[in-house]
Enzyme design. Structure first.
Site, PDB file in Angstrom:
ATOM      1  N   SER A 137       0.862  -1.184   0.000  1.00  0.00           N
ATOM      2  CA  SER A 137       0.000   0.000   0.000  1.00  0.00           C
ATOM      3  C   SER A 137       0.897   1.232   0.000  1.00  0.00           C
ATOM      4  O   SER A 137       2.035   1.178   0.496  1.00  0.00           O
ATOM      5  CB  SER A 137      -0.861   0.002   1.258  1.00  0.00           C
ATOM      6  OG  SER A 137      -1.520   1.238   1.413  1.00  0.00           O
ATOM      7  N   TYR A 150      -2.124  -0.368  10.574  1.00  0.00           N
ATOM      8  CA  TYR A 150      -2.202  -0.833   9.176  1.00  0.00           C
ATOM      9  C   TYR A 150      -0.921  -0.453   8.438  1.00  0.00           C
ATOM     10  O   TYR A 150      -0.307  -1.287   7.768  1.00  0.00           O
ATOM     11  CB  TYR A 150      -3.423  -0.206   8.508  1.00  0.00           C
ATOM     12  CG  TYR A 150      -3.549  -0.500   7.035  1.00  0.00           C
ATOM     13  CD1 TYR A 150      -4.002  -1.737   6.590  1.00  0.00           C
ATOM     14  CD2 TYR A 150      -3.223   0.466   6.082  1.00  0.00           C
ATOM     15  CE1 TYR A 150      -4.127  -2.003   5.224  1.00  0.00           C
ATOM     16  CE2 TYR A 150      -3.347   0.205   4.728  1.00  0.00           C
ATOM     17  CZ  TYR A 150      -3.791  -1.029   4.298  1.00  0.00           C
ATOM     18  OH  TYR A 150      -3.910  -1.286   2.951  1.00  0.00           O
TER      19      TYR A 150
HETATM   20  N1  LIG Z   1      -8.840  -0.286  -0.949  1.00  0.00           N
HETATM   21  C1  LIG Z   1      -7.782   0.470  -0.806  1.00  0.00           C
HETATM   22  O1  LIG Z   1      -7.874   1.718  -0.822  1.00  0.00           O
HETATM   23  C2  LIG Z   1      -6.413  -0.164  -0.669  1.00  0.00           C
HETATM   24  C3  LIG Z   1      -5.295   0.680  -0.764  1.00  0.00           C
HETATM   25  C4  LIG Z   1      -4.021   0.124  -0.647  1.00  0.00           C
HETATM   26  C5  LIG Z   1      -3.876  -1.234  -0.431  1.00  0.00           C
HETATM   27  N2  LIG Z   1      -4.977  -2.043  -0.324  1.00  0.00           N
HETATM   28  C6  LIG Z   1      -4.740  -3.466  -0.079  1.00  0.00           C
HETATM   29  O2  LIG Z   1      -5.339  -4.234  -1.098  1.00  0.00           O
HETATM   30  C7  LIG Z   1      -5.632  -5.537  -0.593  1.00  0.00           C
HETATM   31  C8  LIG Z   1      -7.066  -5.883  -0.971  1.00  0.00           C
HETATM   32  O3  LIG Z   1      -7.943  -5.017  -0.271  1.00  0.00           O
HETATM   33  P1  LIG Z   1      -9.310  -4.473  -0.895  1.00  0.00           P
HETATM   34  O4  LIG Z   1      -9.212  -3.004  -0.947  1.00  0.00           O
HETATM   35  O5  LIG Z   1      -9.668  -5.215  -2.100  1.00  0.00           O
HETATM   36  O6  LIG Z   1     -10.286  -4.808   0.340  1.00  0.00           O
HETATM   37  P2  LIG Z   1     -11.541  -5.776   0.489  1.00  0.00           P
HETATM   38  O7  LIG Z   1     -12.529  -5.491  -0.596  1.00  0.00           O
HETATM   39  O8  LIG Z   1     -11.977  -5.629   1.903  1.00  0.00           O
HETATM   40  O9  LIG Z   1     -10.917  -7.235   0.246  1.00  0.00           O
HETATM   41  C9  LIG Z   1     -10.119  -7.849   1.226  1.00  0.00           C
HETATM   42  C10 LIG Z   1     -10.038  -9.330   0.937  1.00  0.00           C
HETATM   43  O10 LIG Z   1      -9.196  -9.944   1.920  1.00  0.00           O
HETATM   44  C11 LIG Z   1      -9.862 -11.105   2.398  1.00  0.00           C
HETATM   45  N3  LIG Z   1      -9.409 -11.413   3.750  1.00  0.00           N
HETATM   46  C12 LIG Z   1      -9.404 -10.618   4.848  1.00  0.00           C
HETATM   47  N4  LIG Z   1      -8.940 -11.291   5.907  1.00  0.00           N
HETATM   48  C13 LIG Z   1      -8.643 -12.544   5.469  1.00  0.00           C
HETATM   49  C14 LIG Z   1      -8.146 -13.707   6.097  1.00  0.00           C
HETATM   50  N5  LIG Z   1      -7.847 -13.752   7.408  1.00  0.00           N
HETATM   51  N6  LIG Z   1      -7.947 -14.798   5.346  1.00  0.00           N
HETATM   52  C15 LIG Z   1      -8.256 -14.806   4.024  1.00  0.00           C
HETATM   53  N7  LIG Z   1      -8.734 -13.734   3.374  1.00  0.00           N
HETATM   54  C16 LIG Z   1      -8.938 -12.624   4.100  1.00  0.00           C
HETATM   55  C17 LIG Z   1     -11.340 -10.764   2.318  1.00  0.00           C
HETATM   56  O11 LIG Z   1     -12.155 -11.906   2.232  1.00  0.00           O
HETATM   57  P3  LIG Z   1     -12.974 -12.565   3.472  1.00  0.00           P
HETATM   58  O12 LIG Z   1     -13.554 -11.446   4.251  1.00  0.00           O
HETATM   59  O13 LIG Z   1     -13.957 -13.448   2.779  1.00  0.00           O
HETATM   60  O14 LIG Z   1     -11.954 -13.345   4.230  1.00  0.00           O
HETATM   61  C18 LIG Z   1     -11.388 -10.021   0.988  1.00  0.00           C
HETATM   62  O15 LIG Z   1     -11.495 -10.941  -0.070  1.00  0.00           O
HETATM   63  C19 LIG Z   1      -5.399  -5.480   0.915  1.00  0.00           C
HETATM   64  O16 LIG Z   1      -4.124  -6.066   1.198  1.00  0.00           O
HETATM   65  C20 LIG Z   1      -5.365  -3.993   1.208  1.00  0.00           C
HETATM   66  O17 LIG Z   1      -4.588  -3.699   2.335  1.00  0.00           O
HETATM   67  C21 LIG Z   1      -6.246  -1.539  -0.440  1.00  0.00           C
END
Ligand SMILES: NC(=O)c1ccc[n+]([C@@H]2O[C@H](COP(=O)([O-])OP(=O)(O)OC[C@H]3O[C@@H](n4cnc5c(N)ncnc54)[C@H](OP(=O)(O)O)[C@@H]3O)[C@@H](O)[C@H]2O)c1
Length: 277
Positions: A137, A150
């Site tokens: 991130s 985070y």
């Molecule tokens: N959105 C942003 O602005 C942003 C910015 C920078 C980086 N990121 C990074 O991008 C990645 C994806 O995030 P996203 O934005 O797509 O968020 P999201 O829509 O909340 O997706 C997160 C995913 O992680 C899974 N997850 C969470 N805990 C888990 C566990 N213990 N075991 C297995 N799966 C797990 C969730 O599935 P379940 O709940 O079904 O387990 C979900 O599929 C993350 O690493 C996040 O830190 C996001």
């Protein structure tokens, strides 16, 4: 899509947001995607011959990760590409975060990666080919106030990936980071707050910083922007240490390298203002 690694992908965090979009795009391109998440999901076959098989995997559990990897290896005999996308965000002023909160944050975002990496690497090393993509991130380059746990976990993912890259060189296995800025996903709704946040002494600063983050995320990029960067990494035989999707964030990251730390801190303080909008 031609790539130097192969078609079999294990992608964590595939049930939502960036991971879900990535799973779909890869399967449309003919990849065999095994998507992991706690809630699982439906399996889909694509016209390309690619598919998504959803597995119930909890990256905070070593047996759960090992079981998933065992299943993929039994079905495909190999895992060519690992994409670590699973992640959660725990928010709160540092003073309002317990040691347990810190461990929980690290357990998913950092140790979760350790678990998948350890499970897939032996067969990658033996084959002397493979790719590991870790979703970090921009918050792993700038520490975001009130989301410091985070950020700490994402700084740790930076260190892990940088060291891993060097360790894996003799085995021709690659590791690379993708560092998104704000992206519109389920991350905002899934954000958790520490218990002590309810009665925090950081009142307005805390609330306004969180409101700003939520606003930025929900007005952020489409996940497809991040998926394009992931595809570029998959196509490259010798991927870079990191890719930062989006011009604005590329500029931010460049400025962090050249500006004095106090100036960066001043800019961040302005980005999360005290007064309500
Ligand atoms: N959105 C942003 O602005 C942003 C910015 C920078 C980086 N990121 C990074 O991008 C990645 C994806 O995030 P996203 O934005 O797509 O968020 P999201 O829509 O909340 O997706 C997160 C995913 O992680 C899974 N997850 C969470 N805990 C888990 C566990 N213990 N075991 C297995 N799966 C797990 C969730 O599935 P379940 O709940 O079904 O387990 C979900 O599929 C993350 O690493 C996040 O830190 C996001």
């Amino acid at each position: 899509m031609k790539n130097p690694y192969g078609k079999v992908v294990f992608l964590t965090g595939a049930s939502s947001g960036i991971g879900q979009a990535c799973a779909k795009t890869l399967a449309e391109e003919g990849f065999y995607v095994y998507g992991g998440s706690r809630r699982g999901g439906e399996n889909t076959l694509f016209e390309s011959g690619g598919f998504i098989t959803m597995l119930k995997v909890d990256v905070t559990s070593t047996p759960s990760v090992e079981e998933a990897v065992k299943q993929i290896l039994a079905e495909q005999g190999r895992i060519d590409i690992l994409i670590n996308c699973a992640g959660i965000g725990i928010s709160g002023a540092v003073e309002d975060c317990t040691g347990e909160d810190g461990l929980e944050q690290m357990n998913t975002n950092y140790a979760g990666i350790l678990r998948t990496v350890r499970a897939v690497l032996p067969q990658m090393r033996e084959r002397r080919n493979g790719l590991i993509i870790n979703i970090g991130s921009v918050g792993g380059i700038f520490s975001i106030p009130f989301q410091t746990l985070y950020s700490s976990s994402k700084y740790a993912v930076e260190a892990l990936t940088e060291g891993l890259r060097i360790e894996l060189k003799p085995f021709s296995v690659r590791a690379s980071l993708i560092e998104p800025g704000d992206v519109k996903t389920g991350f905002t709704a899934a954000r958790r707050f520490t218990q002590a946040s309810k009665t925090t002494a950081y009142g307005d600063e805390f609330r306004h910083a969180i409101a700003q983050m939520e606003h930025d995320e929900q007005n952020g990029a489409d996940p497809s922007l991040i998926v394009r960067s992931i595809l570029k990494t998959i196509r490259s035989k010798n991927p870079p240490v990191r890719r930062v999707p989006g011009l604005m964030y590329k500029v931010f990251v460049f400025l962090k390298r050249i500006l004095p730390a106090r100036t960066v801190e001043w800019i961040l303080t302005l980005m999360y203002p005290k007064s309500s909008k």
